[in-house]
Design an enzyme around this catalytic site. Structure first.
Site, mmCIF file in Angstrom:
data_model
loop_
_atom_site.group_PDB
_atom_site.id
_atom_site.type_symbol
_atom_site.label_atom_id
_atom_site.label_comp_id
_atom_site.label_asym_id
_atom_site.label_seq_id
_atom_site.Cartn_x
_atom_site.Cartn_y
_atom_site.Cartn_z
ATOM 1 N N LEU A 50 0.943 -1.378 0.193
ATOM 2 C CA LEU A 50 -0.118 -0.507 -0.128
ATOM 3 C C LEU A 50 0.742 1.233 0.448
ATOM 4 O O LEU A 50 1.927 1.027 0.160
ATOM 5 C CB LEU A 50 -0.750 -0.128 0.842
ATOM 6 C CG LEU A 50 -1.929 -1.289 1.544
ATOM 7 C CD1 LEU A 50 -2.575 -1.048 2.569
ATOM 8 C CD2 LEU A 50 -3.468 -0.567 0.571
ATOM 9 N N ASP A 51 0.667 2.278 -0.249
ATOM 10 C CA ASP A 51 1.048 3.152 -0.586
ATOM 11 C C ASP A 51 0.988 3.703 0.830
ATOM 12 O O ASP A 51 0.720 3.480 2.091
ATOM 13 C CB ASP A 51 0.392 5.247 -1.267
ATOM 14 C CG ASP A 51 0.309 4.196 -2.451
ATOM 15 O OD1 ASP A 51 0.818 4.214 -3.380
ATOM 16 O OD2 ASP A 51 -0.513 5.152 -3.340
ATOM 17 N N ARG A 52 2.721 4.339 1.104
ATOM 18 C CA ARG A 52 3.433 4.896 2.050
ATOM 19 C C ARG A 52 2.052 5.641 3.128
ATOM 20 O O ARG A 52 1.600 5.153 4.103
ATOM 21 C CB ARG A 52 3.788 5.857 2.122
ATOM 22 C CG ARG A 52 4.720 6.054 3.904
ATOM 23 C CD ARG A 52 5.883 7.385 3.915
ATOM 24 N NE ARG A 52 6.200 7.683 4.963
ATOM 25 C CZ ARG A 52 7.437 7.773 5.206
ATOM 26 N NH1 ARG A 52 8.248 7.423 4.533
ATOM 27 N NH2 ARG A 52 7.656 8.340 6.355
#
Length: 230
Positions: free
Chosen positions: A65-67
């Site tokens: 998942l994106d940060r």
């Protein structure tokens, strides 16, 4: 939850083959050049401490998942489990459903977004490109409007493909950027309203279908009537 060092990790499920945990926003999925805290390392530390394991602990990263994005992630505890879960991703068996709050009113209650996306490695951003653009990747997602909250739309989003910043970019492309997305939208909230709230997959060993759901702590969805729809 476990006391001590492990109390920062929200474990939804674990056995000898897999572990399902919540990734909090602003935590990396895996380590990068920043050296900042990452979930993969946190899961390894959790397993090492809880089970008193000597030496290195194997944890297989299955997806990311994106940060800035929070939500549910599954990690493999054996290489065999990792291989089988990766096969499920390739065959679209693992289903990830996102909860998304976007700016504006999306009138079509259900829809399919199809674009070609290109990731610029120099800037770390992606953009929508023409089908003939070299390096462009076909990107698809399905969405369903849950409800409208003031001048925003709350959506359930099912990723058909998994491209870099895909959900963020595809909604920005139709002039409905994600609320709080400071990269592709507006600086109208301190946090991006994008959360991987449901995860479904087949257990890599028992083949049992597992499903997990966890709602984000957004003030916009505290109403019980909205929660009931999710």
């Amino acid at each position: 939850m476990v006391d001590g060092k492990m109390n920062k990790l929200n474990v939804l499920y674990e056995d000898n083959h897999v572990i399902v945990v919540e990734k909090k926003p602003d935590i990396l999925s895996q380590s990068d050049i920043t050296g900042d805290k990452d979930l993969l390392t946190m899961v390894k530390e959790y397993i090492k401490e809880k089970y008193n394991k000597p030496g290195n602990v194997y944890i297989g990263l299955v997806h990311r998942l994106d940060r800035v994005v929070g939500g549910i992630m599954v990690f493999a505890r054996t290489s065999k489990a990792a291989k089988r879960l990766n096969e499920q991703i390739k065959n679209n068996i693992i289903k990830k459903t996102y909860l998304v709050l976007v700016d504006g009113i999306i009138e079509n209650k259900k829809g399919l977004l199809v674009n070609y996306l290109f990731k610029d490695e120099k800037t770390g951003k992606s953009r929508v490109v023409d089908e003939s653009f070299k390096g462009g990747k076909l990107s698809k997602l399905e969405y369903e409007v849950v409800c409208y909250i003031e001048d925003k739309s709350l959506l359930k989003v099912n990723l058909i493909t998994g491209r870099h910043h895909q959900i963020r970019l595809q909604f920005a492309n139709i002039n409905h950027p994600i609320y709080g997305d400071q990269r592709y939208g507006k600086k109208n909230s301190e946090k991006i309203h994008l959360y991987a709230y449901k995860l479904e997959f087949n257990h890599p060993v028992t083949k049992e279908k597992l499903a997990f759901k966890l709602l984000p702590k957004w003030k916009e969805i505290e109403d019980e009537t909205i929660i009931h729809r999710l």
